[in-house]
Design a protein around this motif. Structure first.
Motif, PDB file in Angstrom:
ATOM      1  N   GLY A  17       0.878  -1.184   0.075  1.00 55.53           N
ATOM      2  CA  GLY A  17      -0.063  -0.129   0.025  1.00 55.53           C
ATOM      3  C   GLY A  17       0.828   1.131   0.081  1.00 55.53           C
ATOM      4  O   GLY A  17       0.445   2.088  -0.616  1.00 55.53           O
ATOM      5  N   LEU A  18       2.033   0.972   0.648  1.00 49.07           N
ATOM      6  CA  LEU A  18       2.888   2.435   0.857  1.00 49.07           C
ATOM      7  C   LEU A  18       3.326   2.794  -0.493  1.00 49.07           C
ATOM      8  O   LEU A  18       3.646   3.883  -1.059  1.00 49.07           O
ATOM      9  CB  LEU A  18       4.001   2.035   2.087  1.00 49.07           C
ATOM     10  N   TRP A  19       3.909   1.402  -1.490  1.00 46.13           N
ATOM     11  CA  TRP A  19       4.634   1.742  -2.886  1.00 46.13           C
ATOM     12  C   TRP A  19       3.213   2.161  -3.813  1.00 46.13           C
ATOM     13  O   TRP A  19       3.763   3.120  -4.540  1.00 46.13           O
ATOM     14  CB  TRP A  19       4.998   0.480  -3.312  1.00 46.13           C
ATOM     15  N   ALA A  20       2.216   1.616  -3.572  1.00 41.42           N
ATOM     16  CA  ALA A  20       1.167   2.193  -4.465  1.00 41.42           C
ATOM     17  C   ALA A  20       0.554   3.462  -4.421  1.00 41.42           C
ATOM     18  O   ALA A  20       0.307   4.267  -5.272  1.00 41.42           O
ATOM     19  CB  ALA A  20       0.012   1.123  -4.306  1.00 41.42           C
ATOM     20  N   PHE A  21       0.299   3.824  -2.979  1.00 38.83           N
ATOM     21  CA  PHE A  21      -0.422   4.961  -2.722  1.00 38.83           C
ATOM     22  C   PHE A  21       0.618   6.268  -2.349  1.00 38.83           C
ATOM     23  O   PHE A  21       0.580   7.128  -2.723  1.00 38.83           O
ATOM     24  CB  PHE A  21      -1.486   4.883  -1.617  1.00 38.83           C
ATOM     25  N   GLY A  22       1.648   5.652  -1.375  1.00 37.32           N
ATOM     26  CA  GLY A  22       2.586   6.829  -0.923  1.00 37.32           C
ATOM     27  C   GLY A  22       3.591   7.193  -1.689  1.00 37.32           C
ATOM     28  O   GLY A  22       4.154   8.588  -1.451  1.00 37.32           O
ATOM     29  N   ALA A  23       4.363   6.213  -2.244  1.00 38.93           N
ATOM     30  CA  ALA A  23       5.603   6.568  -2.869  1.00 38.93           C
ATOM     31  C   ALA A  23       5.531   7.533  -4.114  1.00 38.93           C
ATOM     32  O   ALA A  23       6.476   8.386  -3.923  1.00 38.93           O
ATOM     33  CB  ALA A  23       6.204   5.149  -3.392  1.00 38.93           C
ATOM     34  N   PRO A  24       4.510   7.389  -4.966  1.00 37.30           N
ATOM     35  CA  PRO A  24       4.383   8.387  -5.961  1.00 37.30           C
ATOM     36  C   PRO A  24       4.130   9.897  -5.424  1.00 37.30           C
ATOM     37  O   PRO A  24       4.564  10.995  -5.994  1.00 37.30           O
ATOM     38  CB  PRO A  24       3.179   8.073  -6.798  1.00 37.30           C
ATOM     39  N   VAL A  25       3.550   9.954  -4.245  1.00 35.51           N
ATOM     40  CA  VAL A  25       3.125  11.088  -3.624  1.00 35.51           C
ATOM     41  C   VAL A  25       4.475  11.778  -2.873  1.00 35.51           C
ATOM     42  O   VAL A  25       4.793  12.949  -3.177  1.00 35.51           O
ATOM     43  CB  VAL A  25       2.109  11.040  -2.316  1.00 35.51           C
ATOM     44  N   ALA A  26       5.271  10.736  -2.256  1.00 32.05           N
ATOM     45  CA  ALA A  26       6.528  11.115  -1.837  1.00 32.05           C
ATOM     46  C   ALA A  26       7.452  11.574  -2.918  1.00 32.05           C
ATOM     47  O   ALA A  26       8.328  12.755  -2.711  1.00 32.05           O
ATOM     48  CB  ALA A  26       7.246   9.946  -1.010  1.00 32.05           C
ATOM     49  N   ALA A  27       7.512  10.923  -4.034  1.00 31.81           N
ATOM     50  CA  ALA A  27       8.155  11.423  -5.363  1.00 31.81           C
ATOM     51  C   ALA A  27       7.821  12.713  -5.528  1.00 31.81           C
ATOM     52  O   ALA A  27       8.780  13.311  -6.204  1.00 31.81           O
ATOM     53  CB  ALA A  27       8.076  10.312  -6.439  1.00 31.81           C
ATOM     54  N   THR A  28       6.622  13.019  -5.753  1.00 29.38           N
ATOM     55  CA  THR A  28       6.013  14.421  -6.072  1.00 29.38           C
ATOM     56  C   THR A  28       6.886  15.317  -5.176  1.00 29.38           C
ATOM     57  O   THR A  28       7.433  16.623  -5.757  1.00 29.38           O
ATOM     58  CB  THR A  28       4.794  14.517  -6.154  1.00 29.38           C
ATOM     59  N   PHE A  29       7.052  15.389  -3.783  1.00 41.09           N
ATOM     60  CA  PHE A  29       7.552  16.143  -3.101  1.00 41.09           C
ATOM     61  C   PHE A  29       9.075  16.333  -3.189  1.00 41.09           C
ATOM     62  O   PHE A  29       9.813  17.393  -3.059  1.00 41.09           O
ATOM     63  CB  PHE A  29       7.018  15.827  -1.637  1.00 41.09           C
ATOM     64  N   LEU A  30       9.584  15.028  -3.478  1.00 42.06           N
ATOM     65  CA  LEU A  30      11.136  14.932  -3.668  1.00 42.06           C
ATOM     66  C   LEU A  30      11.334  16.142  -4.942  1.00 42.06           C
ATOM     67  O   LEU A  30      12.261  16.883  -5.193  1.00 42.06           O
ATOM     68  CB  LEU A  30      11.646  13.805  -4.082  1.00 42.06           C
ATOM     69  N   LEU A  31      10.455  15.757  -6.175  1.00 35.80           N
ATOM     70  CA  LEU A  31      10.520  16.573  -7.189  1.00 35.80           C
ATOM     71  C   LEU A  31      10.562  18.231  -6.831  1.00 35.80           C
ATOM     72  O   LEU A  31      11.184  18.953  -7.545  1.00 35.80           O
ATOM     73  CB  LEU A  31       9.508  16.181  -8.237  1.00 35.80           C
ATOM     74  N   LEU A  32       9.526  18.637  -6.116  1.00 40.01           N
ATOM     75  CA  LEU A  32       9.224  20.025  -5.553  1.00 40.01           C
ATOM     76  C   LEU A  32      10.700  20.444  -4.798  1.00 40.01           C
ATOM     77  O   LEU A  32      10.920  21.518  -5.056  1.00 40.01           O
ATOM     78  CB  LEU A  32       8.128  19.977  -4.762  1.00 40.01           C
ATOM     79  N   SER A  33      11.238  19.628  -4.331  1.00 44.89           N
ATOM     80  CA  SER A  33      12.563  19.968  -3.362  1.00 44.89           C
ATOM     81  C   SER A  33      13.635  20.034  -4.546  1.00 44.89           C
ATOM     82  O   SER A  33      14.150  21.033  -4.500  1.00 44.89           O
ATOM     83  CB  SER A  33      13.008  18.597  -2.744  1.00 44.89           C
ATOM     84  N   MET A  34      13.590  19.220  -5.690  1.00 44.81           N
ATOM     85  CA  MET A  34      14.601  19.698  -6.712  1.00 44.81           C
ATOM     86  C   MET A  34      14.134  21.034  -7.458  1.00 44.81           C
ATOM     87  O   MET A  34      14.957  21.689  -7.693  1.00 44.81           O
ATOM     88  CB  MET A  34      14.723  18.426  -7.721  1.00 44.81           C
ATOM     89  N   VAL A  35      13.044  21.363  -7.603  1.00 43.47           N
ATOM     90  CA  VAL A  35      12.542  22.263  -8.523  1.00 43.47           C
ATOM     91  C   VAL A  35      12.797  23.473  -7.420  1.00 43.47           C
ATOM     92  O   VAL A  35      13.260  24.486  -8.202  1.00 43.47           O
ATOM     93  CB  VAL A  35      11.205  22.050  -8.831  1.00 43.47           C
TER      94      VAL A  35
END
Length: 457
Positions: free
Chosen positions: A253-271
């Motif tokens: 569940g963490l991989w399906a629902f949480g990982a993409p959301v976390a990746a989005t915030f990592l993307l925001l960090s890079m931006v």
């Protein structure tokens, strides 16, 4: 069989026999979800507004401490997105998992993944602090951080990571309560966390010389007290006690629902890191003013987050194995609620840009830069809000990977254009680029969301 009984105003939804799948046009079904979306969103918004008040208080509090404290907060911003990546990824995973379990008549399963999520989150936040300490020299050199401020930034980052790890207990408890249809209780916990954090900052500010560190240290009391209250609330609403055991299925569940959301915030960090690099020759006032504008923009995000979450909860709790009609209805309901609200916010952000900037900092130069930022960004907030609400809805109906892909493409294009601009780049030029991207992003996301939902069953 279990059923959802909603003290927050949502009619009970029995799960012993699912009603027939809606057959009407998506717009008609959406109208039936609007009321549920508004009620859920209103309760969620209360908790998010409490978080907003805490953020505004924190920025204003640091601004009153002086330019040095606000500068520390500005440099911390990219790391802050790493912390948010972990926290929000876990929160979304807990909320969506709880909603799906409740819809399927397995309400007791809503809390079973939480110990695993706490262990994973604590480990990741500790790792974030350790990696930053190890690589701080390179980070400070790239951002050209003033040598006298480097130790302050380092200690601030480590302290925030520790506090955020402890805060996972109240955050995940509140997420489960929202997922099972109790957003009102979740919001009360959010308000309590805000009040206690603010009180802690004030007391520490008057009795110690911690400076910017009063922010994370002040949050420790709130994390402990509200964490206990969250655990008690879960038990009082009929959910089983948390057991200190790790579950392998929770990782799915963490991989399906949480990982993409976390990746989005990592993307925001890079931006965000990229924006700071683009402004590297603009001076400290330009950097602080632009960062202040972006922080204030995050304050206005709460309405979109509440609407997107409210629509997703309403859709997730609606019985039926075929989800396309329900999700189309939720998509339309999201915009029907979000766009009118953001028309008001957009007008207010533009017309009140100077008082708003002066409220957040006493430094006249920084306030002027922030006001110029709102002069360009403010008129496009309506589209920004609709975009964010749709993305939030996609993330929380199980399409988080698609939402991340859309975000990645969007930010890659925007950042590439920003980097290609002739140097030196000032904050006004970057703000114009972001304003234009709000328009293009909304149109693109609307058609992308329709396509993704129509492909589903």
């Amino acid at each position: 069989m279990d059923s959802v009984t909603e003290p927050d105003g949502i009619a009970p939804q029995p799960y012993t026999s699912a009603p027939p799948e809606p057959t009407g046009e998506p717009a008609g079904v959406a109208a039936s979800l609007v009321a549920a979306t508004v009620k859920f969103s209103a309760s969620i918004l209360l908790g998010l507004l409490a978080s907003l008040v805490l953020q505004m208080w924190t920025v204003a509090y640091l601004g009153r401490l002086g330019g040095d404290a606000l500068y520390v907060r500005s440099i911390y911003a990219p790391i802050g997105f790493l912390v948010l990546a972990v926290t929000e990824g876990l929160v979304v995973a807990a909320q969506v998992s709880a909603g799906i379990a409740t819809r399927g008549g397995r309400r007791d399963d809503a809390v079973r993944p939480i110990p695993t999520y706490l262990a994973v989150g604590g480990a990741l936040l500790t790792l974030t602090a350790a990696v930053f300490v190890a690589g701080s020299g390179s980070v400070f050199s790239v951002l050209d951080v003033v040598p006298s401020q480097r130790f302050d930034v380092l200690t601030f980052v480590v302290a925030v990571c520790i506090t955020s790890a402890l805060s996972l207990v109240p955050h995940l408890g509140a997420a489960v309560l929202r997922g099972v249809g109790r957003p009102g209780v979740s919001s009360v916990l959010g308000v309590g966390f805000t009040v206690l954090s603010m009180v802690g900052m004030v007391i520490l500010g008057k009795t110690t010389s911690l400076g910017a560190l009063t922010v994370p240290v002040g949050g420790l009391l709130a994390a402990v007290v509200v964490g206990i209250a969250a655990v008690v609330s879960l038990r009082r609403h009929g959910l089983p006690a948390l057991t200190p055991s790790l579950r392998r299925d929770a990782i799915g569940g963490l991989w399906a629902f949480g990982a993409p959301v976390a990746a989005t915030f990592l993307l925001l960090s890079m931006v965000t890191f990229g924006y700071l690099w683009v402004l590297r020759d603009a001076g400290t006032a330009e950097i602080a003013g632009f960062s202040l504008g972006q922080m204030a923009t995050s304050f206005f995000m709460v309405v979109a987050l509440a609407v997107g979450s409210g629509a997703a909860i309403a859709a997730n709790l609606r019985p039926g194995e075929r989800r396309r009609g329900v999700n189309q209805a939720g998509m339309l309901a999201t915009l029907w609620v979000a766009l009118p609200a953001y028309l008001v916010i957009s007008a207010g952000a533009y017309l009140l840009r100077r008082p708003l900037s002066e409220l957040l900092t006493s430094d006249r130069g920084i306030a002027t830069v922030a006001a110029d930022y709102f002069a360009w960004i403010g008129p496009t907030f309506a589209l920004f809000g609709g975009t964010l609400a749709l993305l939030t809805f996609l993330e929380q109906i199980g399409r988080a990977r698609a939402a991340f892909a859309l975000n990645a493409i969007y930010f890659a294009v925007v950042l590439a254009i920003a980097v290609a601009l002739p140097q030196p780049v000032d904050s006004a030029t970057l703000a114009k680029l972001l304003a234009a991207s709000n328009l293009i992003g909304f149109v693109t996301l609307w058609f992308s969301t329709r396509y993704l939902i129509r492909r589903a069953r």
